[in-house]
Design an enzyme around this catalytic site. Structure first.
Site, mmCIF file in Angstrom:
data_model
loop_
_atom_site.group_PDB
_atom_site.id
_atom_site.type_symbol
_atom_site.label_atom_id
_atom_site.label_comp_id
_atom_site.label_asym_id
_atom_site.label_seq_id
_atom_site.Cartn_x
_atom_site.Cartn_y
_atom_site.Cartn_z
ATOM 1 N N LYS A 93 0.640 -11.386 19.311
ATOM 2 C CA LYS A 93 2.039 -11.673 19.641
ATOM 3 C C LYS A 93 2.218 -12.403 20.987
ATOM 4 O O LYS A 93 1.946 -13.590 21.066
ATOM 5 C CB LYS A 93 2.869 -10.399 19.497
ATOM 6 C CG LYS A 93 2.758 -9.891 18.033
ATOM 7 C CD LYS A 93 3.660 -8.755 17.634
ATOM 8 C CE LYS A 93 3.569 -8.556 16.120
ATOM 9 N NZ LYS A 93 3.028 -7.292 15.674
ATOM 10 N N TYR A 131 1.161 0.991 12.876
ATOM 11 C CA TYR A 131 0.676 -0.165 12.116
ATOM 12 C C TYR A 131 -0.366 -0.895 12.942
ATOM 13 O O TYR A 131 -0.151 -1.148 14.129
ATOM 14 C CB TYR A 131 1.837 -1.115 11.801
ATOM 15 C CG TYR A 131 1.416 -2.353 11.037
ATOM 16 C CD1 TYR A 131 0.957 -2.263 9.717
ATOM 17 C CD2 TYR A 131 1.485 -3.622 11.621
ATOM 18 C CE1 TYR A 131 0.575 -3.403 9.011
ATOM 19 C CE2 TYR A 131 1.112 -4.757 10.918
ATOM 20 C CZ TYR A 131 0.653 -4.649 9.616
ATOM 21 O OH TYR A 131 0.283 -5.775 8.918
ATOM 22 N N ASP A 167 -3.802 -0.155 20.765
ATOM 23 C CA ASP A 167 -3.330 -1.350 20.063
ATOM 24 C C ASP A 167 -2.074 -1.813 20.799
ATOM 25 O O ASP A 167 -0.991 -1.275 20.604
ATOM 26 C CB ASP A 167 -3.043 -1.031 18.596
ATOM 27 C CG ASP A 167 -2.594 -2.275 17.827
ATOM 28 O OD1 ASP A 167 -2.303 -3.306 18.473
ATOM 29 O OD2 ASP A 167 -2.538 -2.203 16.578
HETATM 30 C C1 LIG Z 1 1.964 -7.030 14.552
HETATM 31 C C2 LIG Z 1 0.955 -5.950 14.804
HETATM 32 C C3 LIG Z 1 -0.364 -6.044 14.370
HETATM 33 C C4 LIG Z 1 -0.840 -7.138 13.464
HETATM 34 O O1 LIG Z 1 -0.767 -8.399 14.085
HETATM 35 P P1 LIG Z 1 -0.712 -9.710 13.145
HETATM 36 O O2 LIG Z 1 -0.755 -10.821 14.135
HETATM 37 O O3 LIG Z 1 0.561 -9.627 12.380
HETATM 38 O O4 LIG Z 1 -1.902 -9.672 12.279
HETATM 39 C C5 LIG Z 1 -1.257 -5.056 14.764
HETATM 40 N N1 LIG Z 1 -0.872 -4.039 15.533
HETATM 41 C C6 LIG Z 1 0.402 -3.910 15.976
HETATM 42 C C7 LIG Z 1 0.754 -2.773 16.868
HETATM 43 C C8 LIG Z 1 1.358 -4.850 15.608
HETATM 44 O O5 LIG Z 1 2.627 -4.680 15.985
#
Ligand SMILES: *Cc1c(COP(=O)(O)O)cnc(C)c1O
Length: 429
Positions: free
Chosen positions: A265, A142, A237
């Protein structure tokens, strides 16, 4: 009727599905979302006064636990100086210098407001730098909800992206190619077919959005090698793994240097923050120093920067922080594994550092197809049992458990005791 149930009914009248992000709904586990009133340390309290040991931690940011006094003070002090200026501030310089000093692959960094924005912008930067259009992602990873990233695995890895959501035109995903996690050959195949058009490979260096799936030995290094050979950029990511697996994230933990990295995060300490950064020659192309446009009214917001800076400074300055947290994680998840084995269940526990999850399946889980073999009804019954016994887990099989530094031996032992009773009771049925 509980207050949470009442609030949820009311919420559903005015908010789609009653929640502001789908992962907060308890639909797949057949429960009503608990409305949270407050949180402190390792615990959250809901609107009915029930207390829960929190294994979500706001999906990662609360690595120090809720309401860490130093983070809270930094925020309150920043608030008194003004909530937003839409102008440059000293704290943004401090933040950028801090990130560059602790993550070796990052020479320049741009702050944004979410992980979604960070990924969307990093992908744009990679396309701007290479002059190529295609992006390789992995099924089950994701990367936020921007159009081009909302693609599920097609019928074969060669299939051009099929949108995973209504409202995403095929034109937005036709350049998104999907490969299989931990399968370098699936990536090689895409590069053989159209390597000269691929701008970047984006990957969660530990996949934590299909449950937790670890990179097999050689997988990340193999991606690095393929990208080097073909002129594509490698994007990690690290929205979840950044500042979690080690101070310098998964790239430090596995010792692989990506070209670009995205954060979210933890970097905001609980405030809405994201960031992307990496090689200077790529980042210099971002406006206003270059032609790749990217902007944000609230980017680098002073209150958000104060929270993030305070948290990152604690993570950097606490001796052995990651050693201790990761050791705690290892013994906790190994404890879960042992309990499962003793109960004679075939279920799998995947874990690394303070991240882990249980899959209700009997084979190894190293990619999306295997993750999907998990028995989600078994997960739902486990989830409900734990919730009923004061343990707040992510309400989906396909999410991680997040440990925090605020969890002591006592809390983690408490979880394991409850888990063992659950195993015994589910045996009896
Ligand atoms: C949570 C997440 C996102 C998206 O971040 P948001 O702050 O919710 O937009 C993108 N990549 C990874 C790996 C994530 O866990």
């Amino acid at each position: 009727m509980s207050k949470s149930e009442m609030l949820f009914q009311e919420a559903a009248r005015f908010i789609p599905g009653g929640v502001n992000s789908p992962v907060r709904a308890f639909g797949s586990v057949g429960e009503t979302p608990r409305f949270i009133a407050s949180a402190n340390g390792a615990y959250m309290t809901d609107a009915d006064g029930n207390q829960y040991l929190d294994f979500v931690g706001s999906w990662g940011p609360m690595i120090l636990g809720h309401n860490h006094p130093a983070v809270l003070d930094a925020v309150l002090n920043a608030c008194r100086q003004g909530l937003s200026f839409g102008a440059a501030t000293e704290r943004e310089v401090e933040m950028a210098e801090l990130i560059c000093s602790i993550v070796p692959s990052i020479e320049m960094v741009r702050m944004v407001n979410s992980g979604t924005e960070a990924v969307m912008s990093a992908v744009r930067a990679a396309r701007g730098f290479t002059g190529r259009s295609k992006i390789v992602k992995f099924a089950g990873c994701y990367h936020g909800h921007s159009d081009s990233m909302l693609v599920k695995a097609g019928s074969g890895v060669m299939t051009a992206g099929i949108p995973d959501s209504a409202g995403v035109p095929e034109g937005c995903t036709q350049d998104t190619l999907t490969a299989v996690y931990n399968d370098l050959e699936s990536v090689e195949e895409l590069f053989r077919a159209c390597g000269s058009e691929i701008a970047a490979v984006i990957v969660e260096p530990v996949a934590a959005n299909m449950g937790v799936v670890l990179p097999e030995k050689g997988f990340l290094a193999g991606l690095r090698e393929i990208c080097d050979r073909s002129g594509a950029l490698l994007i990690f990511d690290e929205v979840i793994t950044g500042f979690r697996l080690s101070l310098s994230g998964a790239q430090g933990y596995f010792d692989i240097r990506p070209d670009l990295t995205t954060f979210g995060k933890i970097i905001g300490g609980g405030m809405p923050v994201g960031a992307y950064g990496g090689r200077k020659d790529v980042m210099k192309l971002i406006a206003p120093s270059g032609p790749v446009y990217q902007a944000g009214t609230l980017s680098g917001n002073p209150v958000a920067m104060a929270a993030g800076l305070a948290q990152l400074q604690i993570l950097r300055d606490t001796p052995d922080f990651y050693e201790k947290l990761n050791r705690k994680g290892d013994s906790f998840f190994e404890g879960m594994k042992k309990a499962v084995q003793e109960a004679g269940k075939p279920w799998r526990i995947n874990h690394v550092g303070s991240l882990g999850c249980i899959f209700f399946t009997d084979g190894p889980v190293s990619n999306y197809a295997q993750a999907k073999t998990s028995d989600t009804e078994a997960f739902a019954s486990y989830f409900s049992y734990m919730l009923g016994h004061g343990i707040y887990l992510a309400p989906s099989q396909f999410e991680a458990m997040f440990l925090s530094a605020a969890m002591t031996e006592k809390e983690l032992e408490g979880f394991l005791e409850t888990f063992k009773i659950y195993l015994k009771e589910s045996q009896a049925k």
